[in-house]
Scaffold this motif. Structure first.
Motif, PDB file in Angstrom:
ATOM      1  N   HIS A 195       0.809  -1.220   0.000  1.00 14.89           N
ATOM      2  CA  HIS A 195       0.000   0.000   0.000  1.00 14.89           C
ATOM      3  C   HIS A 195       0.842   1.270   0.000  1.00 14.89           C
ATOM      4  O   HIS A 195       0.297   2.375   0.014  1.00 14.89           O
ATOM      5  CB  HIS A 195      -0.942   0.005   1.202  1.00 14.89           C
ATOM      6  N   ILE A 426       2.428   1.789  -5.742  1.00  7.13           N
ATOM      7  CA  ILE A 426       1.323   1.326  -4.893  1.00  7.13           C
ATOM      8  C   ILE A 426       0.538   0.261  -5.658  1.00  7.13           C
ATOM      9  O   ILE A 426       0.050   0.504  -6.758  1.00  7.13           O
ATOM     10  CB  ILE A 426       0.396   2.494  -4.514  1.00  7.13           C
ATOM     11  N   ASP A 428      -1.754  -1.906  -3.736  1.00  9.41           N
ATOM     12  CA  ASP A 428      -2.936  -2.258  -2.938  1.00  9.41           C
ATOM     13  C   ASP A 428      -3.582  -0.958  -2.458  1.00  9.41           C
ATOM     14  O   ASP A 428      -3.383  -0.525  -1.313  1.00  9.41           O
ATOM     15  CB  ASP A 428      -2.557  -3.154  -1.763  1.00  9.41           C
ATOM     16  N   GLN A 429      -4.369  -0.342  -3.333  1.00  9.93           N
ATOM     17  CA  GLN A 429      -4.998   0.930  -3.007  1.00  9.93           C
ATOM     18  C   GLN A 429      -6.053   0.765  -1.931  1.00  9.93           C
ATOM     19  O   GLN A 429      -6.253   1.662  -1.100  1.00  9.93           O
ATOM     20  CB  GLN A 429      -5.621   1.533  -4.271  1.00  9.93           C
ATOM     21  N   SER A 430      -6.749  -0.367  -1.906  1.00 10.21           N
ATOM     22  CA  SER A 430      -7.793  -0.568  -0.889  1.00 10.21           C
ATOM     23  C   SER A 430      -7.181  -0.622   0.505  1.00 10.21           C
ATOM     24  O   SER A 430      -7.763  -0.094   1.461  1.00 10.21           O
ATOM     25  CB  SER A 430      -8.582  -1.847  -1.181  1.00 10.21           C
ATOM     26  N   MET A 431      -6.017  -1.235   0.642  1.00 11.95           N
ATOM     27  CA  MET A 431      -5.320  -1.247   1.923  1.00 11.95           C
ATOM     28  C   MET A 431      -4.910   0.169   2.315  1.00 11.95           C
ATOM     29  O   MET A 431      -5.043   0.573   3.481  1.00 11.95           O
ATOM     30  CB  MET A 431      -4.076  -2.142   1.839  1.00 11.95           C
ATOM     31  N   ARG A 432      -4.455   0.941   1.358  1.00 13.25           N
ATOM     32  CA  ARG A 432      -4.061   2.318   1.638  1.00 13.25           C
ATOM     33  C   ARG A 432      -5.253   3.121   2.146  1.00 13.25           C
ATOM     34  O   ARG A 432      -5.133   3.911   3.089  1.00 13.25           O
ATOM     35  CB  ARG A 432      -3.479   2.949   0.377  1.00 13.25           C
ATOM     36  N   GLU A 433      -6.401   2.893   1.550  1.00 15.42           N
ATOM     37  CA  GLU A 433      -7.606   3.610   1.982  1.00 15.42           C
ATOM     38  C   GLU A 433      -8.021   3.182   3.381  1.00 15.42           C
ATOM     39  O   GLU A 433      -8.489   4.011   4.181  1.00 15.42           O
ATOM     40  CB  GLU A 433      -8.730   3.368   0.982  1.00 15.42           C
TER      41      GLU A 433
END
Length: 454
Positions: A195, A426, A428-433
């Motif tokens: 992320h 990046i 894993d954008q969902s993990m970052r969010e």
């Protein structure tokens, strides 16, 4: 330098595609030159300019040992060992390389060259693996920790930081991370947190692992819930990770900083108890040779006024400037954890305050592979945040070193190598969010906030 391989890396080529492309014979790197060791002779340390000693140019690609990998370095970072290296202080790093050159190991002898590629952090992509590398493949996205040991040496087992030939990669070895390519042992490689951008991932390994060992590990303080931990330089490279580990572990951090802006940053991190040493005007030294115990007492009184007790643990790394105060303010039976000496390594303290109150000083140096891997895992799980405040291109490495040397930054300064722009890498954008953009970019946002004075 433009090669087919670099173009493929930046086009997110697969491991199979990367394996088919040749490595360049030469690559861009930040390095020192052995014939310039004496360039600062007679110049006071404060007047030495790292931009004179640091060169960015092409160097030959070294031969790969069976237990090594070639990493295409997307980003790296500046650590204080690069500051020391660029000033040739306290000793030229070529002395370390010469010692490696005397080794019976022919692969170690490669490092003894007339140039020294620096850098002890990196994130990037594996582009070659030696015949003995088992757990990593071409195309893997990785971060690199800097504990350089021979895993066939029995002294490196149990705790590899106790290995007879333990070294810090890119400081006591060659082929470091401030370059477009780096040579690392397979046991330095860790998964890149998906992320994070390349530069956010690159800044963590050295400082995050160091703080993990000092605060969490049984090899360090092994902090328990409710313990008070005094943290010098609490918004700096290792200090900002230490604050996070103390908070995560149920401890009570007391952060020492040098400005209202840094105090505000600490508050947003969740640190309630803060001492602004500049505002309080502590003068622990009356002159170059004499410490002032009355200032230690004043400092200790300010800590007790904040939290009601003396620190169980002192997270000590400035060295000469603060060690006397650190020993004094630790509680009876307390622990002073030390890992560095950025203000000077000739340490003085009043031993009566140590032995008569049964205090301990414990040394710590980087981290073993297990500790580094666990610290990296916490980054990947979003439980510890990167502390990136600024990113420079590799061509501006001298400027970046001067920023770190003058303490004009919070957290860490990143260096973009093969990555063509900030914010890339990046996956894993969902993990970052889920973690939260504000948490991940906290230090960068504060660095860009011009409404507050430093």
């Amino acid at each position: 330098m433009t090669t087919e391989l670099i173009d493929a890396i930046n086009a997110d080529a697969t491991g199979e595609e990367l394996a088919k492309l040749p490595l360049p014979d030469r690559y861009r790197a930040a390095f020192l030159r052995k014939d310039e060791i004496a360039m600062f002779d007679g110049i006071p340390s404060a007047e030495k300019d790292p931009s004179r000693s640091l060169h960015v140019d092409e160097v030959p690609m070294p031969e790969l040992a069976p237990d090594e990998a070639v990493i295409a370095v997307m980003a790296s970072s500046i650590n204080y060992n690069t500051v020391w290296s660029s000033l040739f202080e306290p000793v030229p790093t070529f002395d370390f390389l010469k010692r490696m050159g005397r080794s019976h190991n022919l692969w170690n002898r490669r490092h003894d060259l007339d140039y020294h590629v620096l850098g002890s952090d990196a994130s990037g992509i594996v582009v070659r693996v030696g015949s003995a590398v088992r757990n990593w493949s071409i195309g893997d996205r990785v971060t690199i920790h800097c504990n350089y040991v021979d895993d066939q040496d029995p002294s490196s087992h149990d705790d590899s930081m106790m290995a007879a030939e333990q070294r810090i990669w890119g400081f006591e070895t060659n082929f470091g991370g401030l370059a477009d390519f780096a040579i690392v042992k397979a046991n330095q490689i860790m998964p890149k947190p998906a992320h994070l951008s390349w530069e956010e991932a690159a800044i963590n390994p050295l400082c995050n692992s160091t703080s993990y060992r000092m605060i969490v590990s049984k090899n360090g303080a092994g902090m328990t819930q409710g313990q008070v931990v005094l943290i010098w330089g609490a918004t700096g490279g290792i200090g900002s990770y230490a604050v996070q580990y103390v908070l995560n572990g149920g401890g009570i951090p007391v952060g020492v900083v040098s400005s209202p802006k840094k105090a505000a940053l600490l508050r947003e991190m969740g640190c309630e108890f803060i001492i602004d040493r500049s505002a309080n005007g502590y003068r622990f030294w009356k002159d170059e040779n004499t410490q002032d115990e009355s200032e230690w007492r004043r400092f200790g009184g300010d800590i007790r006024a904040l939290v009601g007790e003396d620190p169980d643990i002192v997270f000590e790394h400035p060295g000469r400037e603060t060690m006397g105060a650190s020993v004094y303010v630790a509680k009876r039976g307390g622990l002073i954890m030390t890992c560095a000496a950025t203000s000077g390594y000739r340490i003085e303290y009043d031993n009566r305050h140590l032995w008569m109150k049964l205090k301990s000083i414990k040394a710590s140096h980087f981290a073993n592979y297990r500790e580094a891997f666990e610290a990296n895992r916490l980054i990947a799980k979003g439980m510890v945040q990167p502390v990136l405040s600024a990113t420079f291109d590799l061509t501006r490495v001298g400027e970046a070193v001067n920023v770190v040397r003058a303490n004009l930054h919070e957290g860490k300064v990143g260096i973009r190598c093969l990555s063509p722009a900030d914010g890339l890498g990046i996956t894993d954008q969902s993990m970052r969010e889920r973690v939260g953009e504000d948490k991940i970019t906290l230090f960068e946002r504060f660095a860009k906030d011009k409404t507050m004075e430093r």
